[in-house]
Structure formats: C-alpha cells, structure tokens
Write an enzyme that holds these catalytic residues in place. Structure first.
Site, PDB file in Angstrom:
ATOM      1  N   HIS A 220       0.793  -1.228   0.000  1.00  0.00           N
ATOM      2  CA  HIS A 220       0.000   0.000   0.000  1.00  0.00           C
ATOM      3  C   HIS A 220       0.824   1.276   0.000  1.00  0.00           C
ATOM      4  CE1 HIS A 220       1.235   0.032   4.155  1.00  0.00           C
ATOM      5  NE2 HIS A 220       0.739   1.230   4.306  1.00  0.00           N
TER       6      HIS A 220
HETATM    7  N1  UDP Z   1      -3.822  -4.964   8.952  1.00  0.00           N
HETATM    8  C1  UDP Z   1      -5.154  -5.273   9.180  1.00  0.00           C
HETATM    9  N2  UDP Z   1      -5.916  -5.714   8.125  1.00  0.00           N
HETATM   10  C2  UDP Z   1      -5.419  -5.842   6.864  1.00  0.00           C
HETATM   11  C3  UDP Z   1      -4.047  -5.509   6.640  1.00  0.00           C
HETATM   12  C4  UDP Z   1      -3.277  -5.068   7.701  1.00  0.00           C
HETATM   13  O1  UDP Z   1      -5.652  -5.178  10.303  1.00  0.00           O
HETATM   14  O2  UDP Z   1      -6.139  -6.243   5.950  1.00  0.00           O
HETATM   15  C5  UDP Z   1      -3.016  -4.474  10.092  1.00  0.00           C
HETATM   16  C6  UDP Z   1      -1.658  -5.119  10.261  1.00  0.00           C
HETATM   17  O3  UDP Z   1      -1.732  -6.294  11.036  1.00  0.00           O
HETATM   18  C7  UDP Z   1      -0.855  -4.024  10.960  1.00  0.00           C
HETATM   19  C8  UDP Z   1      -1.472  -2.766  10.420  1.00  0.00           C
HETATM   20  O4  UDP Z   1      -2.725  -3.109   9.847  1.00  0.00           O
HETATM   21  O5  UDP Z   1      -1.060  -4.038  12.359  1.00  0.00           O
HETATM   22  C9  UDP Z   1      -0.575  -2.156   9.390  1.00  0.00           C
HETATM   23  O6  UDP Z   1      -1.189  -1.052   8.836  1.00  0.00           O
HETATM   24  P1  UDP Z   1      -0.656  -0.396   7.495  1.00  0.00           P
HETATM   25  O7  UDP Z   1      -0.002  -1.440   6.661  1.00  0.00           O
HETATM   26  O8  UDP Z   1      -1.814   0.368   6.947  1.00  0.00           O
HETATM   27  O9  UDP Z   1       0.370   0.708   7.991  1.00  0.00           O
HETATM   28  P2  UDP Z   1       1.908   0.690   8.368  1.00  0.00           P
HETATM   29  O10 UDP Z   1       2.144  -0.358   9.391  1.00  0.00           O
HETATM   30  O11 UDP Z   1       2.683   0.477   7.115  1.00  0.00           O
HETATM   31  O12 UDP Z   1       2.131   2.062   8.921  1.00  0.00           O
END
Ligand code: UDP
Length: 379
Positions: A220
């Site tokens: 993403h």
């Molecule tokens: N996550 C979730 N559902 C999904 C995909 C990811 O709950 O379908 C959770 C994942 O376990 C993690 C978080 O979302 O805790 C990550 O969010 P994201 O990838 O949006 O942001 P980043 O961590 O890159 O800041």
C-alpha cells in the site's frame, strides 16, 4: 528505562498522572498500536482521531475496539494535500486540547496526524510523549522520516521500542533523561486481538486455505502503488509464487489498480477486502510467508514467528532482518527471495519459533506508563 517497571506485575492498573492522557492519532496502524494504552488508562484517557484514514475498511472496526467512546473526538479531516491536512489537523487538535485542561499528550509513530498532535501539544505547552520514538530510515525522500525526527525533537519523553532506536536518538543529541526503552505496544495489541486456534481455523476454512499452504501479501505504500510500472512489477512477482497468494487490498492500492487499468493482474491472486485486525492476524499466523511493505507487519511477524519479505527500498525497522525477514526492492528479487523461504516452510517455522521478538515481551504499556509517571513527577 524506569527501575520501578521491573517490580510491578504485568498489566497492573495504576492511577494516571493527575493531568490525564490524550492520545492523538488518525490512521489504522495508530489505532491498533494505541488501543492497548487506551485500555490501560481507561476512563482517564481521551482519544482525538483526526480522520486521516477515513475509509470504513480501515477505520470502523478498529474504532469499535477502542473503549471509552464518550471521550473519543472525531475530527473528520479526511484527505487533502499533505500541508493542508497538517494545518487543518493542528488547528482542530488544538481546539480539543484547549478544552481538555492539563493533560499529557501521546502521539504514536510518524504520520501527519502524529506530527499535528505533537505541534498542537507544543503550542499548548502540554507535555508531549512520543510512542515508537527513534525509528530512522535515513531516507529523506520519505515524509514519515521528517515527521519522526520532528516529533522526537519536540517530545518531552521519547518511548523507544528498541535499544537501536535509543541509539538513534542519542546520535541526534536527544538527552538520555528524555528517552525510555519500552518495547513496542504492537506486542500487546497482537496478543489481545489474535483469535484462538478454533477461531483462526474459522477464518481460513471459508477461503479454502490451509496452514502453511499460502502466502499473505499487503502492498500500500505510495512509493509502491502510485507508479504504474512499479505496481505492475510487484503484482507480477506475487503471481509468480508457487503457492496461492492472499492479498487483502488496501483502498489506496485498489484505486491505483483501477486508475492504471491493471485489474487483470489481480486475477491470479486471492484478493480480499481489508481484513479486521483479528482476521488479518489469523491469516498471518498460518501463512507460509508474508510479503509486505507495511511497517507494523514487519514487527508483527516477530511475534507470530513467521518470515517476511519486505518490499521497500529502505526501512526504519532493520531489527528483523537476518532473522525473520529480508528487505528487497520492488523488482525481480521478490519472487526469488520468497521462493527461498518457501523451500523449507517447516524448517523455518521451527527455527523462527525459538527467536525472541526484538519488540519486547508485551509489557510496553506498563513501561510507558512508568516513564510518564516519572516525567510528570519530575515536571
Ligand atoms: N492490517 C489489518 N488488516 C489488513 C491488513 C493489515 O488489520 O487487511 C493491520 C496489520 O496487522 C498491521 C497494520 O494493519 O497491524 C498495518 O497497517 P498499514 O499497513 O496500513 O500501515 P503501516 O504499518 O505500514 O504504517
């Protein structure tokens, strides 16, 4: 780290500092990682949600999991250019803080919302605590890197998840008394949300998935999905894996796929809606391999003891490399590295099971609360 942290039982409730706590956040990962602190402080804690993530698939379910709804301020800032979003958020958070009285303001991570919360707290002269402080990618092309640095330098207390993060802060001359090494609240978040074995099986069964028989992917980040050639390469690489690939599609990625006319590249993949946090953890816990550009997932694999191929040019979380994961740029090494992990799934599962998580043992909330108590006592 506070010495009192060693002597208190895990999860013990304590009186919050007289002033109380305000958590400022605006995205899915912040809600996930701040939920343990919201539970810990209970009624003594207010939440200010800017609405940087407003898509129901990233927000509604998580919102429901945050207790103390009477103290949840929803600002509905929504999407805008970064500078506009930041300005609007600072102003809106400032209004809430002005009405909240003397409180300690907590922000988490590196988002525009976290920076807005930090600036608003600073403008109000309120004590500021940065949760997940000291992460550095040293990649100045990432807006998040600038946000992290700015928040750390504004914060009265930097809660660093790991020793490496503490060292990063010291390298920037942040005084040792402003730093506490606390672990990461993601460990508690995961331990609380992960379904038991029966419920995990109930997530897999309708999808026809079997433990260790598939890979789970999430993509993403703007640098991976906002450019058609790069997104094409990543989707083609995922399709080359020798196992089914489950892809919960982030709204940003979904939009890019439509905009660039790449829908056919999704056909070989098992595309799902973004999953609730517990359902996602169930899928991750049973996956043979995870392929992801997410920051939080790099941490979660170390608790789930699953391997990860991280699709990024740089990372602010190097702690899992050489053990749970490998960093690959968006290109042909994705499938090559994935196949290396898929060659011996039971062997890797066994080896990773024995490794501790670099993000702590699920006591971050208690350590953060101890450090805040010291901060307010000293102030
Ligand atoms: N996550 C979730 N559902 C999904 C995909 C990811 O709950 O379908 C959770 C994942 O376990 C993690 C978080 O979302 O805790 C990550 O969010 P994201 O990838 O949006 O942001 P980043 O961590 O890159 O800041």
């Amino acid at each position: 780290m506070s010495t009192t942290a060693e002597t208190r039982p895990v999860g013990e409730k304590r009186p919050v500092p007289d002033s109380g706590i305000v958590l400022v956040c605006g995205t899915r990962p912040e809600l996930i990682k701040l939920a343990p602190l919201a539970r810990f402080y209970g009624e003594a804690c207010e939440v200010v949600y800017t609405g940087q993530h407003y898509d129901p698939s990233l927000y509604a379910q998580l919102r429901a999991g945050i207790p103390g709804s009477s103290r949840f301020h929803e600002l509905k800032i929504g999407s805008a250019r970064r500078g506009t979003q930041l300005g609007r958020s600072v102003s809106a958070v400032d209004e809430v803080l002005a009405a909240s009285g003397d409180r300690v303001v907590l922000v988490q991570g590196d988002t525009t919302s976290a920076l807005a919360g930090a600036l608003a707290a600073n403008a109000q002269g309120l004590p500021l605590v940065h949760i997940e402080a000291g992460l550095r990618s040293h990649d100045r092309s990432m807006p998040e890197e600038h946000n992290r640095v700015l928040i750390d330098h504004l914060a009265d207390l930097c809660c660093a998840p790991t020793e490496l993060n503490r060292q990063n802060l010291r390298n920037e001359n942040i005084a040792p008394e402003r730093i506490a090494v606390t672990g990461n609240t993601v460990v508690e978040a995961l331990q609380t949300a992960i379904p038991d074995a029966a419920d995990q099986a109930a997530v897999l069964a309708p999808l026809g998935l079997h433990r260790d028989g598939y890979a789970l992917a999430t993509i993403h980040r703007p640098e991976n999905v906002d450019e058609p050639l790069r997104l094409t390469t990543i989707l083609r690489e995922l399709a080359r894996l020798p196992v089914p690939v489950v892809l919960p599609l982030h709204p940003r990625t979904s939009q890019s796929v439509r905009r660039f006319g790449l829908t056919r590249l999704l056909q070989p993949l098992r595309v799902l809606e973004p999953q609730s946090y517990p359902a996602f953890l169930a899928l991750a816990a049973a996956a043979a391999l995870i392929v992801s550009d997410s920051g939080g997932i790099q941490e979660e694999v170390s608790v789930l003891k699953r391997p990860v191929v991280v699709v990024r040019r740089s990372t602010e979380r190097p702690e899992v490399f050489g053990t749970f994961g490998v960093l690959v740029p968006p290109g042909p090494r994705i499938s090559a590295e994935a196949e290396r992990w898929l060659d011996d799934v039971p062997g890797h599962r066994e080896r990773l099971r024995a490794l501790p998580s670099p993000y702590g043992d699920g006591t971050a909330c208690r350590r953060i609360a101890d450090a805040i108590e010291e901060l307010t006592r000293a102030g």
